[in-house]
Write a protein that holds these residues in place. Structure first.
Motif, PDB file in Angstrom:
ATOM      1  N   ASP A  26       0.815  -1.048  -0.200  1.00  0.00           N
ATOM      2  CA  ASP A  26      -0.155   0.159  -0.112  1.00  0.00           C
ATOM      3  C   ASP A  26       0.850   1.220   0.159  1.00  0.00           C
ATOM      4  O   ASP A  26       0.135   2.216  -0.351  1.00  0.00           O
ATOM      5  CB  ASP A  26      -1.080   0.121   1.198  1.00  0.00           C
ATOM      6  CG  ASP A  26      -1.945  -1.102   1.159  1.00  0.00           C
ATOM      7  OD1 ASP A  26      -2.193  -1.442   0.097  1.00  0.00           O
ATOM      8  OD2 ASP A  26      -2.332  -1.602   2.416  1.00  0.00           O
ATOM      9  N   VAL A  28       1.956   2.629   2.612  1.00  0.00           N
ATOM     10  CA  VAL A  28       1.798   3.329   3.963  1.00  0.00           C
ATOM     11  C   VAL A  28       1.404   2.473   4.908  1.00  0.00           C
ATOM     12  O   VAL A  28       0.962   1.295   4.765  1.00  0.00           O
ATOM     13  CB  VAL A  28       0.333   4.309   3.710  1.00  0.00           C
ATOM     14  CG1 VAL A  28      -0.848   3.413   3.363  1.00  0.00           C
ATOM     15  CG2 VAL A  28      -0.043   4.986   5.095  1.00  0.00           C
ATOM     16  N   HIS A 109      -5.428   4.674   7.429  1.00  0.00           N
ATOM     17  CA  HIS A 109      -3.993   5.149   7.390  1.00  0.00           C
ATOM     18  C   HIS A 109      -3.835   5.485   5.811  1.00  0.00           C
ATOM     19  O   HIS A 109      -4.014   4.773   4.935  1.00  0.00           O
ATOM     20  CB  HIS A 109      -2.963   4.356   8.096  1.00  0.00           C
ATOM     21  CG  HIS A 109      -3.039   4.249   9.382  1.00  0.00           C
ATOM     22  ND1 HIS A 109      -2.755   5.417  10.293  1.00  0.00           N
ATOM     23  CD2 HIS A 109      -3.434   3.324  10.231  1.00  0.00           C
ATOM     24  CE1 HIS A 109      -3.260   4.975  11.366  1.00  0.00           C
ATOM     25  NE2 HIS A 109      -3.125   3.575  11.340  1.00  0.00           N
ATOM     26  N   GLY A 110      -3.823   7.053   5.560  1.00  0.00           N
ATOM     27  CA  GLY A 110      -3.377   7.157   4.305  1.00  0.00           C
ATOM     28  C   GLY A 110      -4.713   7.661   3.454  1.00  0.00           C
ATOM     29  O   GLY A 110      -4.601   7.946   2.293  1.00  0.00           O
ATOM     30  N   LEU A 112      -6.821   5.386   1.785  1.00  0.00           N
ATOM     31  CA  LEU A 112      -6.636   4.924   0.344  1.00  0.00           C
ATOM     32  C   LEU A 112      -8.080   4.571  -0.073  1.00  0.00           C
ATOM     33  O   LEU A 112      -8.858   4.791   0.686  1.00  0.00           O
ATOM     34  CB  LEU A 112      -5.816   3.594   0.761  1.00  0.00           C
ATOM     35  CG  LEU A 112      -4.576   3.624   1.053  1.00  0.00           C
ATOM     36  CD1 LEU A 112      -4.013   2.399   1.224  1.00  0.00           C
ATOM     37  CD2 LEU A 112      -3.664   4.570   0.079  1.00  0.00           C
ATOM     38  N   PRO A 113      -8.204   4.666  -1.389  1.00  0.00           N
ATOM     39  CA  PRO A 113      -9.595   4.412  -1.995  1.00  0.00           C
ATOM     40  C   PRO A 113     -10.176   2.969  -1.708  1.00  0.00           C
ATOM     41  O   PRO A 113     -11.228   3.026  -1.363  1.00  0.00           O
ATOM     42  CB  PRO A 113      -9.204   4.286  -3.508  1.00  0.00           C
ATOM     43  CG  PRO A 113      -7.939   4.939  -3.678  1.00  0.00           C
ATOM     44  CD  PRO A 113      -7.099   4.881  -2.245  1.00  0.00           C
ATOM     45  N   SER A 114      -9.256   1.892  -1.350  1.00  0.00           N
ATOM     46  CA  SER A 114     -10.019   0.837  -0.917  1.00  0.00           C
ATOM     47  C   SER A 114     -10.634   1.113   0.509  1.00  0.00           C
ATOM     48  O   SER A 114     -11.624   0.298   0.948  1.00  0.00           O
ATOM     49  CB  SER A 114      -8.914  -0.257  -0.815  1.00  0.00           C
ATOM     50  OG  SER A 114      -7.781  -0.067   0.065  1.00  0.00           O
ATOM     51  N   ARG A 116     -11.626   3.752   1.724  1.00  0.00           N
ATOM     52  CA  ARG A 116     -12.913   4.811   1.721  1.00  0.00           C
ATOM     53  C   ARG A 116     -13.841   3.746   1.154  1.00  0.00           C
ATOM     54  O   ARG A 116     -15.186   4.059   1.870  1.00  0.00           O
ATOM     55  CB  ARG A 116     -12.553   5.777   0.888  1.00  0.00           C
ATOM     56  CG  ARG A 116     -11.636   6.576   1.144  1.00  0.00           C
ATOM     57  CD  ARG A 116     -11.620   8.138   0.552  1.00  0.00           C
ATOM     58  NE  ARG A 116     -11.619   8.060  -1.012  1.00  0.00           N
ATOM     59  CZ  ARG A 116     -10.410   8.330  -1.732  1.00  0.00           C
ATOM     60  NH1 ARG A 116      -9.179   8.433  -0.756  1.00  0.00           N
ATOM     61  NH2 ARG A 116     -10.079   8.163  -2.863  1.00  0.00           N
ATOM     62  N   MET A 302      -0.261  13.534   3.801  1.00  0.00           N
ATOM     63  CA  MET A 302      -0.996  12.312   3.899  1.00  0.00           C
ATOM     64  C   MET A 302      -2.048  12.675   4.942  1.00  0.00           C
ATOM     65  O   MET A 302      -1.650  13.595   5.803  1.00  0.00           O
ATOM     66  CB  MET A 302      -0.257  11.245   4.200  1.00  0.00           C
ATOM     67  CG  MET A 302      -0.957   9.865   4.319  1.00  0.00           C
ATOM     68  SD  MET A 302      -0.100   8.256   4.721  1.00  0.00           S
ATOM     69  CE  MET A 302       0.300   8.654   6.555  1.00  0.00           C
ATOM     70  N   ASP A 304      -4.560  10.648   7.626  1.00  0.00           N
ATOM     71  CA  ASP A 304      -5.187   9.466   7.895  1.00  0.00           C
ATOM     72  C   ASP A 304      -6.783   9.862   8.291  1.00  0.00           C
ATOM     73  O   ASP A 304      -6.776  11.040   9.105  1.00  0.00           O
ATOM     74  CB  ASP A 304      -4.687   9.064   9.344  1.00  0.00           C
ATOM     75  CG  ASP A 304      -3.219   8.423   9.039  1.00  0.00           C
ATOM     76  OD1 ASP A 304      -3.067   8.259   7.733  1.00  0.00           O
ATOM     77  OD2 ASP A 304      -2.345   8.234   9.829  1.00  0.00           O
TER      78      ASP A 304
END
Length: 315
Positions: A26, A28, A109-110, A112-114, A116, A302, A304
């Motif tokens: 990932d 991150v 953390h980060g 990420l689209p997944s 969200r 970034m 979180d």
């Protein structure tokens, strides 16, 4: 799937290995410093949820209880092994977490689209943001002459380095006062402090405390820096970034012009080590700190996000 009050050393290492695999995939870290430290926490301190796939740990969640009396549920970090994602393991682990406490709040953390997508599918909404900011370190930082970041303290104050075995109690008192409303930092105990001091990265030379002439021995403010080889610089992925680990000013000394020179003192220490970059983390609702750090040249790299279903219970 198992929910456990503690982990064996072998299980803790399985979690660390899972975290490394996820971070490699990932870009991150999925598990924070506190979560990794809590892998060895005494029984009943945190809860661990483990799910296995094909004989290997496939998903893990850690639930940190809150004790602030504010009605908030546990703070959760959840990670799924990249090769077995989208097979229901993450959903099963999160269902087990929510079954124990529907108020649970989970970090992404980060953002990420997944992550969200995972949150949206479960009608979880953002309740907190943590910004990671960074900026280059320069020769001007090392000399304390960077624009807007001079190291000269106001009259009546002096800086020195933290002395292990002497400053713990005074630091804890100031930390608790400065972060009285912070859900994690303000609740650090002596055991928590000692646990961090036992880490390979701890260096008292980078732990700066400020005293007021009127109250010798009392910590008026502090800047704790961190140099962790696992913290990579964005400007040079092969290099380590320094970190503004935590900056705090006792409420009795707030408004006295300590924050900016105190930050600069830590930057001077990190720049003097030859590090190319410095990073820090700050809560999204801490507008004063965000403004100060932005004026010192820090920029978001970034964010979180913490999600919770609790928002829906209030609408």
């Amino acid at each position: 799937m198992s929910t456990l009050p503690s982990l064996s050393p072998g299980q803790a290492e399985e979690v660390r290995a899972l975290g490394r695999r996820a971070a490699d995939a990932d870009g991150v870290a999925a598990l924070s410093e506190q979560t990794l430290l809590s892998l060895a926490a005494p029984e009943g301190t945190v809860e661990h949820v483990l799910a296995y796939a094909a004989g290997r740990l496939g998903a893990y969640a850690q639930c940190q209880p809150t004790d602030g009396g504010d009605g908030e549920g546990p703070s959760v970090e959840l990670v799924v092994d990249p090769p077995v994602r989208r097979q229901g393991l993450g959903s099963a682990v999160w269902a087990a977490v929510e079954a124990r406490d529907p108020r649970a709040r989970v970090w992404a953390h980060g953002a990420l689209p997944s992550a969200r997508g995972f949150a949206a599918a479960r009608r979880l909404e953002p309740v907190r943001e943590l910004h990671k900011m960074a900026r280059p370190l320069t020769g001007a930082d090392a000399t304390g002459e960077a624009a807007g970041a001079a190291t000269a303290l106001p009259a009546g104050f002096s800086a020195r380095t933290f002395v292990p075995g002497k400053d713990e109690a005074a630091w804890l008192e100031t930390n608790a006062a400065a972060f009285a409303h912070h859900p994690e930092q303000g609740r650090l105990t002596l055991a928590d402090l000692r646990e961090r001091m036992d880490q390979p990265w701890f260096d008292p030379a980078g732990f700066i405390v400020v005293e007021a002439d009127e109250a010798p021995g009392r910590v008026a403010a502090f800047h704790w820096t961190k140099v962790d080889p696992e913290q990579r610089a964005t400007t040079d992925p092969a290099a380590t970034a320094g970190e503004v680990y935590v900056v705090g000013v006792h409420p009795a000394y707030q408004g006295r012009g300590l924050a900016r020179p105190l930050t600069a003192l830590g930057l001077a220490h990190l720049a003097g080590l030859g590090l190319p970059e410095v990073v820090l983390y700050v809560d999204g609702d801490n507008t004063g700190a965000l403004r100060t750090y932005s004026s010192l040249g820090f920029r978001d790299i970034m964010v979180d996000v913490m999600y919770s279903r609790a928002v829906h219970a209030r609408v």
